[in-house]
Design an enzyme around this catalytic site. Structure first.
Site, PDB file in Angstrom:
ATOM      1  N   SER A  36       9.245   6.612  26.197  1.00  6.63           N
ATOM      2  CA  SER A  36       8.663   7.712  25.241  1.00  6.63           C
ATOM      3  C   SER A  36       9.854   8.609  24.430  1.00  6.63           C
ATOM      4  O   SER A  36       9.054   9.249  25.545  1.00  6.63           O
ATOM      5  CB  SER A  36       7.199   7.543  26.225  1.00  6.63           C
ATOM      6  OG  SER A  36       6.147   7.484  25.187  1.00  6.63           O
ATOM      7  N   ASP A 257      18.017  -1.479   0.856  1.00  4.10           N
ATOM      8  CA  ASP A 257      17.960  -2.251  -0.048  1.00  4.10           C
ATOM      9  C   ASP A 257      17.683  -1.383  -1.759  1.00  4.10           C
ATOM     10  O   ASP A 257      18.003  -2.655  -2.447  1.00  4.10           O
ATOM     11  CB  ASP A 257      15.873  -2.010  -0.166  1.00  4.10           C
ATOM     12  CG  ASP A 257      15.362  -2.961   1.513  1.00  4.10           C
ATOM     13  OD1 ASP A 257      16.540  -4.092   2.000  1.00  4.10           O
ATOM     14  OD2 ASP A 257      15.003  -2.039   2.242  1.00  4.10           O
TER      15      ASP A 257
END
Length: 327
Positions: A36, A257
């Site tokens: 985590s 992108d």
């Protein structure tokens, strides 16, 4: 040139971990990882490869068609895309599912760990490119980006049947597709986009050598991060375009992108592939300096100055002329 962009539409949840992922990995224990990471920053942004590329094309003065599936929460996102110059009339809006989610954590080395939830994206397979083609009065180029795999295959097959040139950009979905599916997406494409790792993965998936891939596509654009872009040639060589140096990196998400948007916009404006790649690299550098994939502000004068600084006055003049009228 009327460009249609098919691909994911998503909301990005971008977090920053002030450390190195590599320092948390224990040799010999990687088969049972349970980690985590406490992030110290969260940004919620609009994203998805289809929407990101369409947004970039809109910023460069085109009116791209966005083809994809979004969720019941899409209204505000749709309004913002419309304002950015994107035609969203062909987006399928689900009656029950939420828009896809991209949850990504970036460490100090700019490594990323991400999870993608498809949500409404699964409904993209129900979109008929033939109907979009007729409604739009014709499509001159269809980019098939990472999306629902069935949608990608169906869109590609329909485009080839209708003689619509295809730009294949399978990217993240290469890991899910089998040999025949990847071959179907790539074979006969006018343009093929991959990063350096994906180019090797694509060859492994298809069973084709680099030369065999080149022989099956018109132009292959390979991105290399900070090392720029390479364009393999029919003779077996490569044309290279260096990246734009970017000392103040804010967030790497969406950079590829933006490069695709700049490249396709350059082609639409009549630029040769190398010039189009230079425009793509300049737009990618702009995205690197902002958090989020659609938060950047394109100022033509600053973009031109960057291109002149990195690629020379001749490149800047060619691109200025191609982008004349963009404000």
């Amino acid at each position: 040139m009327r460009i249609a962009v098919s691909g994911s539409i998503a909301t990005d949840h971008l977090m920053v971990f002030p450390g190195r992922f590599a320092d948390q990995l224990i040799e010999g224990q990687l088969e049972s990882v349970s980690l985590s990471f406490l992030a110290d920053r969260l940004e919620i942004r609009r994203g998805g490869v289809g929407a990101n590329i369409a947004f970039g094309l809109g910023q460069l003065g085109l009116r791209p068609l966005l083809i994809g599936a979004a969720g019941v929460d899409f209204a505000e996102y749709e309004r913002l895309l419309d304002e950015a110059g994107v035609d969203t009339a062909s987006v399928r809006v689900s009656e029950s599912l939420h828009t896809a989610r991209f949850v990504c954590t970036t460490d100090d080395d700019e490594n990323q760990i991400a999870t993608f939830y498809a949500g409404a994206m699964a409904e993209a397979r129900h979109i008929d490119i033939a109907e979009v083609h007729e409604r739009a009065g014709g499509i001159d180029l269809l980019l098939v980006g990472a999306d629902d795999p069935d949608a990608m295959l169906r869109h590609t097959a329909t485009a080839h049947r209708l003689a619509i040139p295809v730009a294949a950009d399978p990217s993240q979905q290469l890991a899910r597709l089998d040999r025949e599916q990847v071959r179907a997406l790539v074979d006969g494409a006018r343009y093929l986009f991959t990063n350096a790792y994906e180019s090797a993965l694509l060859q492994e998936r298809t069973g084709w050598s680099e030369r065999e891939v080149r022989d099956r596509v018109g132009n292959w654009i390979i991105t290399h991060g900070a090392d720029g872009v390479s364009l393999p040639t029919a003779a077996g060589g490569r044309q290279t375009v260096p990246a734009v140096p970017t000392p103040n990196v804010a967030d790497p998400t969406g950079v590829g992108d933006a490069l695709r948007a700049g490249f396709l916009a350059g082609l639409a404006r009549g630029l040769a592939p190398v010039r189009a790649a230079q425009l793509g690299c300049a737009l990618a550098a702009l995205v690197l300096t902002s958090v989020g994939t659609q938060e950047y502000k394109l100022l033509p004068a600053e973009l031109s100055a960057t291109i002149e600084r990195v690629y020379g006055r001749a490149a800047a003049q060619d691109i200025e002329q191609a982008l004349e009228g963009v404000s």
